[in-house]
Design a protein around this motif. Sequence first.
Motif, PDB file in Angstrom:
ATOM      1  N   GLY A  85      72.433  92.897  92.367  1.00  0.00           N
ATOM      2  CA  GLY A  85      71.683  93.249  93.586  1.00  0.00           C
ATOM      3  C   GLY A  85      71.981  92.341  94.759  1.00  0.00           C
ATOM      4  N   GLY A  86      72.435  91.108  94.504  1.00  0.00           N
ATOM      5  CA  GLY A  86      72.774  90.193  95.601  1.00  0.00           C
ATOM      6  C   GLY A  86      71.600  89.946  96.522  1.00  0.00           C
TER       7      GLY A  86
ATOM      8  N   ALA B 118      78.212  91.716  92.333  1.00  0.00           N
ATOM      9  CA  ALA B 118      77.465  92.937  92.002  1.00  0.00           C
ATOM     10  C   ALA B 118      76.287  93.113  92.952  1.00  0.00           C
TER      11      ALA B 118
ATOM     12  N   GLU C  27      79.870  89.016  88.286  1.00  0.00           N
ATOM     13  CA  GLU C  27      78.747  88.587  89.118  1.00  0.00           C
ATOM     14  C   GLU C  27      78.383  87.145  88.755  1.00  0.00           C
TER      15      GLU C  27
ATOM     16  N   ILE D 128      84.554  91.594  92.499  1.00  0.00           N
ATOM     17  CA  ILE D 128      83.777  90.342  92.516  1.00  0.00           C
ATOM     18  C   ILE D 128      82.492  90.577  93.305  1.00  0.00           C
TER      19      ILE D 128
ATOM     20  N   ARG E 152      64.207  96.596 112.527  1.00  0.00           N
ATOM     21  CA  ARG E 152      64.862  95.310 112.683  1.00  0.00           C
ATOM     22  C   ARG E 152      65.171  95.104 114.154  1.00  0.00           C
TER      23      ARG E 152
ATOM     24  N   THR F 222      73.409  95.707 106.752  1.00  0.00           N
ATOM     25  CA  THR F 222      72.414  96.576 106.096  1.00  0.00           C
ATOM     26  C   THR F 222      72.850  96.893 104.662  1.00  0.00           C
TER      27      THR F 222
ATOM     28  N   LYS G 201      61.821  84.550 104.377  1.00  0.00           N
ATOM     29  CA  LYS G 201      60.575  85.289 104.206  1.00  0.00           C
ATOM     30  C   LYS G 201      59.536  84.418 103.528  1.00  0.00           C
TER      31      LYS G 201
ATOM     32  N   ILE H  23      85.503  79.671  96.694  1.00  0.00           N
ATOM     33  CA  ILE H  23      86.538  80.448  96.001  1.00  0.00           C
ATOM     34  C   ILE H  23      87.874  80.026  96.598  1.00  0.00           C
TER      35      ILE H  23
ATOM     36  N   GLY I 117      64.670  89.699  99.799  1.00  0.00           N
ATOM     37  CA  GLY I 117      65.840  90.023 100.624  1.00  0.00           C
ATOM     38  C   GLY I 117      65.565  91.334 101.346  1.00  0.00           C
TER      39      GLY I 117
ATOM     40  N   PRO J  92      79.483  87.530  99.948  1.00  0.00           N
ATOM     41  CA  PRO J  92      79.014  87.502 101.337  1.00  0.00           C
ATOM     42  C   PRO J  92      79.933  86.691 102.251  1.00  0.00           C
TER      43      PRO J  92
ATOM     44  N   VAL K 243      83.202  83.292  90.104  1.00  0.00           N
ATOM     45  CA  VAL K 243      84.640  83.278  90.415  1.00  0.00           C
ATOM     46  C   VAL K 243      84.942  82.043  91.274  1.00  0.00           C
TER      47      VAL K 243
ATOM     48  N   TYR L 132      65.597  88.621 114.453  1.00  0.00           N
ATOM     49  CA  TYR L 132      65.535  89.259 113.128  1.00  0.00           C
ATOM     50  C   TYR L 132      66.619  90.339 113.056  1.00  0.00           C
TER      51      TYR L 132
ATOM     52  N   CYS M 288      71.966  85.053 105.773  1.00  0.00           N
ATOM     53  CA  CYS M 288      71.287  86.345 105.533  1.00  0.00           C
ATOM     54  C   CYS M 288      72.253  87.524 105.701  1.00  0.00           C
ATOM     55  N   TYR M 289      72.752  87.729 106.902  1.00  0.00           N
ATOM     56  CA  TYR M 289      73.735  88.801 107.120  1.00  0.00           C
ATOM     57  C   TYR M 289      74.576  88.491 108.355  1.00  0.00           C
TER      58      TYR M 289
ATOM     59  N   MET N 122      66.595 101.655 106.195  1.00  0.00           N
ATOM     60  CA  MET N 122      66.612 101.834 107.652  1.00  0.00           C
ATOM     61  C   MET N 122      67.173 103.189 108.044  1.00  0.00           C
TER      62      MET N 122
HETATM   63  C1  LIG Z   1      66.144  88.149 104.035  1.00  0.00           C
HETATM   64  C2  LIG Z   1      66.972  89.389 104.171  1.00  0.00           C
HETATM   65  C3  LIG Z   1      66.378  90.569 104.588  1.00  0.00           C
HETATM   66  C4  LIG Z   1      67.131  91.728 104.717  1.00  0.00           C
HETATM   67  N1  LIG Z   1      66.509  92.892 105.070  1.00  0.00           N
HETATM   68  C5  LIG Z   1      67.199  94.043 105.051  1.00  0.00           C
HETATM   69  C6  LIG Z   1      66.533  95.270 105.204  1.00  0.00           C
HETATM   70  O1  LIG Z   1      65.316  95.313 105.333  1.00  0.00           O
HETATM   71  N2  LIG Z   1      67.265  96.414 105.183  1.00  0.00           N
HETATM   72  C7  LIG Z   1      68.621  96.399 105.013  1.00  0.00           C
HETATM   73  O2  LIG Z   1      69.239  97.475 104.992  1.00  0.00           O
HETATM   74  N3  LIG Z   1      69.281  95.231 104.837  1.00  0.00           N
HETATM   75  C8  LIG Z   1      68.604  94.069 104.839  1.00  0.00           C
HETATM   76  N4  LIG Z   1      69.235  92.895 104.599  1.00  0.00           N
HETATM   77  C9  LIG Z   1      70.714  92.890 104.485  1.00  0.00           C
HETATM   78  C10 LIG Z   1      71.157  93.411 103.122  1.00  0.00           C
HETATM   79  O3  LIG Z   1      70.440  92.759 102.114  1.00  0.00           O
HETATM   80  C11 LIG Z   1      72.635  93.128 102.957  1.00  0.00           C
HETATM   81  O4  LIG Z   1      73.337  93.660 104.058  1.00  0.00           O
HETATM   82  C12 LIG Z   1      73.219  93.768 101.703  1.00  0.00           C
HETATM   83  O5  LIG Z   1      72.376  93.613 100.610  1.00  0.00           O
HETATM   84  C13 LIG Z   1      74.571  93.116 101.442  1.00  0.00           C
HETATM   85  O6  LIG Z   1      75.158  93.636 100.290  1.00  0.00           O
HETATM   86  P1  LIG Z   1      76.593  93.118  99.854  1.00  0.00           P
HETATM   87  O7  LIG Z   1      76.951  93.832  98.616  1.00  0.00           O
HETATM   88  O8  LIG Z   1      77.513  93.181 100.996  1.00  0.00           O
HETATM   89  O9  LIG Z   1      76.396  91.553  99.558  1.00  0.00           O
HETATM   90  P2  LIG Z   1      75.464  90.836  98.478  1.00  0.00           P
HETATM   91  O10 LIG Z   1      74.267  91.649  98.216  1.00  0.00           O
HETATM   92  O11 LIG Z   1      75.241  89.452  98.942  1.00  0.00           O
HETATM   93  O12 LIG Z   1      76.365  90.843  97.173  1.00  0.00           O
HETATM   94  C14 LIG Z   1      77.378  89.899  96.972  1.00  0.00           C
HETATM   95  C15 LIG Z   1      77.353  89.473  95.515  1.00  0.00           C
HETATM   96  O13 LIG Z   1      78.412  88.532  95.308  1.00  0.00           O
HETATM   97  C16 LIG Z   1      77.949  87.560  94.384  1.00  0.00           C
HETATM   98  N5  LIG Z   1      78.776  86.374  94.482  1.00  0.00           N
HETATM   99  C17 LIG Z   1      78.847  85.484  95.497  1.00  0.00           C
HETATM  100  N6  LIG Z   1      79.740  84.532  95.213  1.00  0.00           N
HETATM  101  C18 LIG Z   1      80.255  84.812  93.997  1.00  0.00           C
HETATM  102  C19 LIG Z   1      81.206  84.197  93.150  1.00  0.00           C
HETATM  103  N7  LIG Z   1      81.830  83.099  93.515  1.00  0.00           N
HETATM  104  N8  LIG Z   1      81.464  84.765  91.960  1.00  0.00           N
HETATM  105  C20 LIG Z   1      80.838  85.892  91.550  1.00  0.00           C
HETATM  106  N9  LIG Z   1      79.917  86.518  92.298  1.00  0.00           N
HETATM  107  C21 LIG Z   1      79.632  85.977  93.511  1.00  0.00           C
HETATM  108  C22 LIG Z   1      76.502  87.343  94.815  1.00  0.00           C
HETATM  109  O14 LIG Z   1      75.740  86.740  93.797  1.00  0.00           O
HETATM  110  C23 LIG Z   1      76.061  88.758  95.126  1.00  0.00           C
HETATM  111  O15 LIG Z   1      75.483  89.386  94.024  1.00  0.00           O
HETATM  112  C24 LIG Z   1      68.510  91.708 104.438  1.00  0.00           C
HETATM  113  C25 LIG Z   1      69.112  90.519 104.021  1.00  0.00           C
HETATM  114  C26 LIG Z   1      68.357  89.371 103.890  1.00  0.00           C
HETATM  115  C27 LIG Z   1      69.003  88.115 103.408  1.00  0.00           C
END
Ligand SMILES: Cc1cc2nc3c(=O)[nH]c(=O)nc-3n(C[C@H](O)[C@H](O)[C@H](O)COP(=O)(O)OP(=O)(O)OC[C@H]3O[C@@H](n4cnc5c(N)ncnc54)[C@H](O)[C@@H]3O)c2cc1C
Length: 784
Positions: free
Chosen positions: A197-198, A169, A191, A167, A19, A713, A571, A547, A219, A529, A495, A441, A670-671, A224
């Motif tokens: 998986g988000g 998954a 979720e 809150i 990245r 990440t 992507k 929320i 996603g 997020p 939520v 990126y 994205c992040y 990494m």
């Molecule tokens: C295009 C892209 C490419 C990426 N590439 C990489 C990579 O190659 N390698 C890497 O390590 N990372 C990568 N990332 C970053 C990585 O995906 C994230 O850092 C990580 O998945 C975040 O996890 P999280 O649990 O913090 O959030 P999330 O995975 O976003 O989980 C949050 C959850 O909350 C839920 N949610 C949101 N609002 C509500 C609500 N109101 N009520 C109930 N549920 C709710 C969502 O549906 C989601 O399931 C990438 C991200 C993107 C977008």
Amino acid sequence: MSTNSDSDSNFSERERPKRGRRKRGGNATNYSKIVEDVSIAEFNGLEIFSWEDDDLSLRSAAAQSRLPFDRLAAEELVHFPDVTKSKASMNLYLLLRNKCLQLWHLGPQVQLTVGAFKDQLKSPLNSDPGLITRVHAFLERYCYINYGIFHCTVHKTLSTYRRIIVIGAGYAGLMAAQQLKFFGFDVLLLEGRPRTGGRVMSYTSHKSSTNTRRAGDLGAMIVMGCVGNPIMTIAQQSPIRFVQINGAQAALYNHEGIKTSADKDNHIQSAFNLLLDTCAYISKELKINSVNGKNLSLGRAIDLVLGQMELRVQKRRAKFWSGMHDMALRQQRLLEDCYVLGKEIKRLVEVIEEAMRNKEESFFDMDINSVANVEELGRLVELRVHKHDLKVALEKFNHRLTEIDTHRAVYKEMVHIQPPQVYVNQEDRTILNFHKANMEYANGCPLHKVSLEHWDADDEWEIEGSHMMVRGGYYKVTEALTEPVKPILRRNHIVTNVEVNEKGVIVSGECPDTTVFYEQADAVLCTVPLGVLKWSIIKSTESDGRIKFQPPLPSWKCNAIDRMGFGSLNKAVFFFEEIFWDKDDHVFLRSAETEEARGECFQWFAVPDEPVLIALISGVAAGFPDLPNYHELTLRRMMNFLRTVYPNCPADPTDFVITKWHRDKFTRGCYSYIGCDATDKDHDVLAEPITDKNGIPRLFFGGEHTITRWPSTVHGAMISGFREATRIANTFGEPLYAFVDPDDEAAAKTARDAAVKVDEKPNGINGASSSKADVDVAESMILD
Ligand SMILES: Cc1cc2nc3c(=O)[nH]c(=O)nc-3n(C[C@H](O)[C@H](O)[C@H](O)COP(=O)(O)OP(=O)(O)OC[C@H]3O[C@@H](n4cnc5c(N)ncnc54)[C@H](O)[C@@H]3O)c2cc1C
């Protein structure tokens, strides 16, 4: 398979398809950071000693747990102040800790109980049962052991019933929910989407002549690094396999599909790295991070440095051409001299010819003593002076001619070595733009939005080892992680309200069956997020996806949410019938025609052994998918590109998708990235819990945006989930220090106070440096 070598096929060496190029000067060792974290006073004056038992397996176990193998990390020092009293007890502690980690990593499929740990210890290691129990309890509470998908043999129950709502998954929520459940809490995982998986999401296409199911990651896609990455443990616990990304020889093509020469490619890459180093120098050494009271962005700094380089080139050109001008003036003077001398020579020749015509040539050789009279003497002197003057003039003339010839040759030479007209020409600029796109990126946003001072704050914590893809798609990891939490998971539960009161929390929202739901608990962990949090705090009448926090989030939290950036990355995924590229090349690159479009499909990944290509859309171009007809236009343009690069490429793919993460109401980007007005410390502020009126933490925060060391990440999200599970267990679970020897009351008190102190520190996890051997060990466990 151990592949991370020093050879030039080493993927990490070129770093490009990671990245972005985030590091300068290689991986910094993390020990220095650990030492910084812990003040010398906390070491109680003890010298930092070296571990004597240099057992590779113990070292690897510590590295895989992100802990330094030969000393206590910050949180251990506050939890085990008693062991720092002597070198012997510190050595015993470290040996026990590393042994426990080693046993866990040797078989993470089954819970490592304190009994099983004790059974493995031989004399004299088993001499202090109290310490053994404490070490085990600490490592378990801080999620260094017994995490992920393991067979639980001893189910825990809390002496007081406690309910926690998680809150989201995504990976943070999944890991935290699983750990809290293991700690004995009653957990409810809510979720909003129908899937878990988000931001880890794979699209599965069946559109092929054989109806074959093929997955492309929309996603997260890349694991990494491996040393200390919790995903490596999950892969040991499930049938997940990784494929090391081979991108060392990634070819770079221009937008017309013409390959850039390796020399040119390497040259511009070095120039770009130099640019970044210069920006770092300006920021870190010269401490220039703002101009006119406005914080500088990395993009602005790069532009400024490029501008200065351009100025330097133009100054060099000005100096060069001024030299050339001087030379031309001198040449002109020489020519003028020649003209004057020529005229003089002509005159003298005429005088001498006249004398010859008058038969006076005898005067030239006549002996002065044989001169007959004064007139003859006068004529003799006159003619001899003319002859001498002619000789001198001719000599001068010839000398000038030689000088003119020399000048001419030098001039010709100089014209060839004149400085370039610009610092970066058009062709080089497109390659430079590719590197900028790659940085965008890495940061998940256009470069002019990310802080110059802090954009690379997490570099020194970068997880070492190969970058890998999950064979068959990342969703396989999500499926594995979802399995153990299925009983506590409620999908399609969006939520909309979180209310904190003295009794706990009330979480409510919308779900398909009952249309509204209403849940109570002791505390809530919010892992949505940053994009959703930003959306929730802005003043807008649109309620969809927001929320509502009651009472509203305090200003210190809102300000951090506002300051921290949340960018965009998309992507484009192409599915084909067959692979038409070299199977061993996983990455190829494309430089765009224009500055604005530099991020458009700039980097292509071939899904291992599948006819699927995934192209990244970063920077300003990440917003292009909103443009009308973008889907169709991109498909046509990119297929033309692919057909030039690969003559066997078919006219059309079997399926094609483009993401719009920034439009997704459960993500809105994205992040996270560190915006110009934010600092890396804002990750900590985002992680800080909110307390009720009595000062009891009720609303906790996790997710990739809440972790300073590994933000943006998947592994960062997972580790933030662990951190919050620990924090909630330390607040509502059984006290960790029930095991402290009651006779040593002072130590017990210090330890309890320290436990409270460490809870205030958002970063519970310590980094540790790792050796090549650690990388080899970690990779050998998992790679295909
Ligand atoms: C295009 C892209 C490419 C990426 N590439 C990489 C990579 O190659 N390698 C890497 O390590 N990372 C990568 N990332 C970053 C990585 O995906 C994230 O850092 C990580 O998945 C975040 O996890 P999280 O649990 O913090 O959030 P999330 O995975 O976003 O989980 C949050 C959850 O909350 C839920 N949610 C949101 N609002 C509500 C609500 N109101 N009520 C109930 N549920 C709710 C969502 O549906 C989601 O399931 C990438 C991200 C993107 C977008």
